[in-house]
Motif scaffolding. Sequence first.
Motif, PDB file in Angstrom:
ATOM      1  N   LYS A 160     -19.622  -6.943  -1.747  1.00 38.36           N
ATOM      2  CA  LYS A 160     -20.507  -5.778  -1.839  1.00 38.36           C
ATOM      3  C   LYS A 160     -20.286  -4.952  -3.100  1.00 38.36           C
ATOM      4  CE  LYS A 160     -21.569  -3.333   1.742  1.00 38.36           C
ATOM      5  NZ  LYS A 160     -21.492  -2.427   2.912  1.00 38.36           N
ATOM      6  N   TYR A 161     -19.039  -4.930  -3.591  1.00 41.28           N
ATOM      7  CA  TYR A 161     -18.680  -4.043  -4.697  1.00 41.28           C
ATOM      8  C   TYR A 161     -17.937  -4.806  -5.783  1.00 41.28           C
ATOM      9  CZ  TYR A 161     -19.609  -0.745  -0.917  1.00 41.28           C
ATOM     10  OH  TYR A 161     -20.201  -0.070   0.116  1.00 41.28           O
ATOM     11  N   ASN A 162     -17.871  -4.180  -6.930  1.00 40.34           N
ATOM     12  CA  ASN A 162     -17.156  -4.784  -8.050  1.00 40.34           C
ATOM     13  C   ASN A 162     -15.659  -4.463  -7.927  1.00 40.34           C
ATOM     14  OD1 ASN A 162     -16.617  -6.071 -10.497  1.00 40.34           O
ATOM     15  ND2 ASN A 162     -17.072  -4.247 -11.701  1.00 40.34           N
ATOM     16  N   ILE A 163     -15.030  -5.063  -6.938  1.00 45.84           N
ATOM     17  CA  ILE A 163     -13.617  -4.827  -6.678  1.00 45.84           C
ATOM     18  C   ILE A 163     -12.780  -5.592  -7.699  1.00 45.84           C
ATOM     19  CG2 ILE A 163     -11.725  -5.059  -5.021  1.00 45.84           C
ATOM     20  CD1 ILE A 163     -13.831  -3.005  -4.199  1.00 45.84           C
ATOM     21  N   GLU A 164     -11.892  -4.880  -8.377  1.00 49.32           N
ATOM     22  CA  GLU A 164     -11.035  -5.501  -9.380  1.00 49.32           C
ATOM     23  C   GLU A 164      -9.620  -5.741  -8.861  1.00 49.32           C
ATOM     24  OE1 GLU A 164     -11.138  -3.606 -13.263  1.00 49.32           O
ATOM     25  OE2 GLU A 164     -13.019  -2.612 -12.735  1.00 49.32           O
ATOM     26  N   TYR A 165      -9.108  -4.802  -8.045  1.00 50.14           N
ATOM     27  CA  TYR A 165      -7.704  -4.841  -7.654  1.00 50.14           C
ATOM     28  C   TYR A 165      -7.545  -4.864  -6.136  1.00 50.14           C
ATOM     29  CZ  TYR A 165      -6.451  -3.438 -12.433  1.00 50.14           C
ATOM     30  OH  TYR A 165      -6.293  -3.364 -13.790  1.00 50.14           O
ATOM     31  N   LEU A 166      -6.491  -5.548  -5.692  1.00 54.36           N
ATOM     32  CA  LEU A 166      -6.032  -5.506  -4.322  1.00 54.36           C
ATOM     33  C   LEU A 166      -4.539  -5.188  -4.363  1.00 54.36           C
ATOM     34  CD1 LEU A 166      -6.230  -6.025  -1.240  1.00 54.36           C
ATOM     35  CD2 LEU A 166      -5.727  -8.434  -1.738  1.00 54.36           C
ATOM     36  N   ILE A 167      -4.145  -4.050  -3.750  1.00 58.81           N
ATOM     37  CA  ILE A 167      -2.742  -3.648  -3.818  1.00 58.81           C
ATOM     38  C   ILE A 167      -2.263  -3.140  -2.461  1.00 58.81           C
ATOM     39  CG2 ILE A 167      -3.026  -2.973  -6.235  1.00 58.81           C
ATOM     40  CD1 ILE A 167      -2.663  -0.018  -5.280  1.00 58.81           C
ATOM     41  N   GLY A 168      -0.943  -3.123  -2.304  1.00 57.77           N
ATOM     42  CA  GLY A 168      -0.326  -2.452  -1.189  1.00 57.77           C
ATOM     43  C   GLY A 168      -0.022  -1.014  -1.580  1.00 57.77           C
ATOM     44  N   HIS A 169       0.033  -0.130  -0.604  1.00 55.55           N
ATOM     45  CA  HIS A 169       0.279   1.283  -0.888  1.00 55.55           C
ATOM     46  C   HIS A 169       1.563   1.484  -1.689  1.00 55.55           C
ATOM     47  CE1 HIS A 169       0.293   5.644   0.917  1.00 55.55           C
ATOM     48  NE2 HIS A 169      -0.017   5.628  -0.359  1.00 55.55           N
ATOM     49  N   TYR A 170       2.565   0.662  -1.415  1.00 58.05           N
ATOM     50  CA  TYR A 170       3.852   0.812  -2.096  1.00 58.05           C
ATOM     51  C   TYR A 170       3.772   0.538  -3.600  1.00 58.05           C
ATOM     52  CZ  TYR A 170       4.173  -4.339  -1.859  1.00 58.05           C
ATOM     53  OH  TYR A 170       3.932  -5.688  -1.985  1.00 58.05           O
ATOM     54  N   GLU A 171       2.664  -0.001  -4.055  1.00 54.87           N
ATOM     55  CA  GLU A 171       2.498  -0.351  -5.465  1.00 54.87           C
ATOM     56  C   GLU A 171       1.717   0.689  -6.268  1.00 54.87           C
ATOM     57  OE1 GLU A 171       2.094  -5.082  -5.612  1.00 54.87           O
ATOM     58  OE2 GLU A 171       0.656  -4.182  -4.199  1.00 54.87           O
ATOM     59  N   TYR A 172       1.286   1.767  -5.617  1.00 57.59           N
ATOM     60  CA  TYR A 172       0.328   2.665  -6.270  1.00 57.59           C
ATOM     61  C   TYR A 172       0.857   3.295  -7.553  1.00 57.59           C
ATOM     62  CZ  TYR A 172       2.430   7.134  -4.756  1.00 57.59           C
ATOM     63  OH  TYR A 172       3.257   8.224  -4.593  1.00 57.59           O
ATOM     64  N   THR A 173       2.157   3.624  -7.610  1.00 54.43           N
ATOM     65  CA  THR A 173       2.689   4.290  -8.810  1.00 54.43           C
ATOM     66  C   THR A 173       2.738   3.358 -10.016  1.00 54.43           C
ATOM     67  OG1 THR A 173       4.970   3.832  -8.111  1.00 54.43           O
ATOM     68  CG2 THR A 173       4.038   5.980  -7.524  1.00 54.43           C
TER      69      THR A 173
END
Length: 221
Positions: A160-173
Motif C-alpha cells: 500500500k505504501y512506499n515502505i523503505e525500512y523495517l525495524i525493531g523498536h530497540y533499533e530506533y536510535t
Amino acid sequence: MKYFTICLSLFLLFSCGTSKKIVSKPVVFDDQRKQLTLEYLDNRYGLKQESPTITPKMIVLHWTAIPTFEKTFEAFNSSTIPNQRPDIKSVSGLNVSSQFVVDQDGTIYSLMPETTMARHVIGLNYCAIGVENVGGTKDMPLTKRQIKANIWLVKYLAKKYNIEYLIGHYEYTNFEGTDLWLEKDSNYRTEKTDPGEDFMIAVKKGVKGLHLKYAPKKFSI
C-alpha cells in the motif's frame, strides 16, 4: 541457534501463505488527541500541519509487555498519557499508541488509520507505522502466530505504501544523524529492547522478498 534457525525456516515455509483479516478497534481520537498530535509534530519535529497525517516510510515492531489485548487497548485508548509515565509525559501529554496491535493468537487489530500519527517511537513517529505485539515478558513470550501475523501485515503495508525500512523498536536510535531523524531534544531518549532480536530475525526472514532496508549501523564518535 542452529536448531532455532531450522525450526524457523520450516515454520515460515508452511505458515505464511494464508490470508488474514484486520479487526477494526479504534482508540479515541477526539479533538484533544488531534490537537496534541499536531502539537507533537510541531514541537518535536518542526512540522506545522493542519492534519495529523504521516507519509509512511517505515514499520516499527514492538512488544507491549502487557498480558492481554484488552489491557493494551485500555492503555492506548485515552487521548492523554497517564500519570505513571512521568518520563515521557513531561515531553508531551499525548498518549502513546500504535496503528496496529497483534494479539497472542495472531489477531491483528487496527487502532488508528495507517496514515495518522501515533506516538510509539521517538524521533520517527512522523514517518513510521507502529505494530505492537501483546506480551513480550518472560511469562508471556511472543508467539509463532504473532510472527506469522507480523509477516503478513508487513507485506500488506508494503503493497500500500512506499515502505523503505523495517525495524525493531530497540533499533530506533540508530537513525540519529540520518535525514529521517527529526527529534529536536538531544536528551529525549528511552532505552528499548522490544520486540527482541529473535522476533525481528523471524519477521525479516519472512519478508525477505520485499528487499526492505533495516536500521543503519549506529553512528559513534
